[in-house]
Write a protein that holds these residues in place. Structure first.
Motif, PDB file in Angstrom:
ATOM      1  N   TYR A  40       1.194   4.944   2.493  1.00 60.97           N
ATOM      2  CA  TYR A  40      -0.099   4.593   1.909  1.00 60.97           C
ATOM      3  C   TYR A  40      -1.225   5.541   2.325  1.00 60.97           C
ATOM      4  CZ  TYR A  40       1.447   0.271  -0.362  1.00 60.97           C
ATOM      5  OH  TYR A  40       2.054  -0.655  -1.190  1.00 60.97           O
ATOM      6  N   GLY A  44      -3.477   7.677  -0.197  1.00 59.96           N
ATOM      7  CA  GLY A  44      -4.930   7.728  -0.089  1.00 59.96           C
ATOM      8  C   GLY A  44      -5.445   9.156  -0.025  1.00 59.96           C
ATOM      9  N   HIS A  83      -7.234  -1.882  -6.965  1.00 58.95           N
ATOM     10  CA  HIS A  83      -7.802  -2.622  -5.844  1.00 58.95           C
ATOM     11  C   HIS A  83      -9.089  -3.340  -6.233  1.00 58.95           C
ATOM     12  CE1 HIS A  83      -4.730  -0.531  -3.726  1.00 58.95           C
ATOM     13  NE2 HIS A  83      -5.287   0.640  -3.912  1.00 58.95           N
ATOM     14  N   GLY A 150      -8.832   3.250   3.761  1.00 59.24           N
ATOM     15  CA  GLY A 150      -8.777   2.026   2.969  1.00 59.24           C
ATOM     16  C   GLY A 150      -7.352   1.538   2.794  1.00 59.24           C
ATOM     17  N   ARG A 151      -6.449   2.459   2.521  1.00 61.35           N
ATOM     18  CA  ARG A 151      -5.047   2.080   2.334  1.00 61.35           C
ATOM     19  C   ARG A 151      -4.346   1.828   3.667  1.00 61.35           C
ATOM     20  NH1 ARG A 151      -7.517   4.151  -1.292  1.00 61.35           N
ATOM     21  NH2 ARG A 151      -7.099   3.805  -3.508  1.00 61.35           N
ATOM     22  N   ILE A 154      -4.858  -1.775   4.338  1.00 65.78           N
ATOM     23  CA  ILE A 154      -3.913  -2.661   3.658  1.00 65.78           C
ATOM     24  C   ILE A 154      -2.734  -2.967   4.574  1.00 65.78           C
ATOM     25  CG2 ILE A 154      -2.229  -2.798   1.774  1.00 65.78           C
ATOM     26  CD1 ILE A 154      -4.153  -1.283   0.014  1.00 65.78           C
ATOM     27  N   CYS A 236      -8.733  -3.021   0.969  1.00 64.50           N
ATOM     28  CA  CYS A 236      -8.861  -1.585   0.724  1.00 64.50           C
ATOM     29  C   CYS A 236     -10.285  -1.238   0.308  1.00 64.50           C
ATOM     30  CB  CYS A 236      -7.873  -1.146  -0.355  1.00 64.50           C
ATOM     31  SG  CYS A 236      -7.952   0.614  -0.769  1.00 64.50           S
ATOM     32  N   GLU A 240     -13.029   0.914   2.532  1.00 68.81           N
ATOM     33  CA  GLU A 240     -13.571   2.163   2.003  1.00 68.81           C
ATOM     34  C   GLU A 240     -15.093   2.183   2.115  1.00 68.81           C
ATOM     35  OE1 GLU A 240     -12.370   3.232  -1.896  1.00 68.81           O
ATOM     36  OE2 GLU A 240     -10.242   3.429  -1.398  1.00 68.81           O
TER      37      GLU A 240
END
Length: 252
Positions: A40, A44, A83, A150-151, A154, A236, A240
């Motif tokens: 991930y 990203g 997202h 952000g990922r 997750i 996510c 961010e």
């Protein structure tokens, strides 16, 4: 053979998290979905690199809002607003004044309500506004790293949570099979990417990602008893924004 398996999981991560056309039919199982989360941060990075290129191109022909708007919308396009859709569903649920069962039902509804529409508009405006306040390398670093972290968020949220729906769902493949090992490895990958861009400051941003993901996961646990695919998407987006705000503050 093991290398082929990890290549398959990388492709799966790109296919699942973006709209990048990779016309490969994969034979995957629940374990593949869970292990694909290790990639991930790399997904990203791909998204962030695209946004950075778009920002640079538009900054050559215009100033002010346009580069920021173009960069943010390119991120929406390459992810298919994946997202953002989760964020909208979560906000609709939280603003519904319903109990746990009712909120889960709202999140399952494919229609976007007023709360969800306002959430999407608000977070896009906030991202654009924050980016417009930046200049030089800070804007490029922020665009590159916000999708990475952000990922990563997750995976952090999935690792510390349980799945909220008793009947199961797609998000269960990720949440129930993601643990501390995946979270640690993902954090290491994200830290390496961030450190190449911003040096030791990467540790501060990774800590902010972890704190954001944990706090949001615990909040959702108090509301619906755990996490779902929608809440992971919301994680996510929120992470961010936190990263972008930190870059903006660091310029002061």
């Amino acid at each position: 053979m093991r290398l082929v398996k990890w290549i398959k999981r990388f492709i799966l991560a790109v296919q699942f998290m973006t709209k990048i056309p990779i016309s490969v039919q994969l034979d995957v199982d629940e374990q593949d979905f869970a292990q694909s989360m290790l990639f991930y941060p790399v997904v990203g990075l791909i998204v962030g690199a695209l946004m950075t290129v778009v920002y640079y191109i538009f900054s050559l022909i215009a100033s002010g809002l346009l580069p920021s708007v173009a960069a943010v919308l390119s991120g929406v396009a390459v992810t298919g607003a994946f997202h953002l859709d989760g964020l909208a569903d979560v906000c609709d649920a939280l603003l519904s004044n319903k109990d746990r069962t009712g909120m889960l039902a709202v999140m399952k509804d494919s229609r976007i309500g007023t709360g969800g529409a306002v959430a999407i508009a608000s977070i896009l405006i906030l991202k654009i506004a924050v980016l417009t306040e930046m200049s030089g390398n800070a804007a490029y670093d922020a665009l590159l790293l916000a999708p990475v972290l952000g990922r990563t968020g997750i995976v952090t949220a999935a690792a510390i949570s349980q799945y909220a729906r008793a009947e199961g769902g797609l998000g269960q493949h990720f949440i129930d099979k993601t643990g501390w090992l995946q979270m640690i490895w993902t954090a290491v990958i994200a830290l390496a990417i961030a450190a190449l861009a911003i040096g030791y400051a990467a540790l501060v941003f990774l800590a902010a990602e972890f704190l954001t993901a944990v706090l949001f996961a615990k909040y959702m646990e108090s509301k619906i008893g755990g996490m779902t695919g929608d809440t992971l998407g919301a994680t996510c987006e929120i992470t961010e924004v936190v990263v972008l705000l930190m870059f903006a503050v660091s310029m002061r």
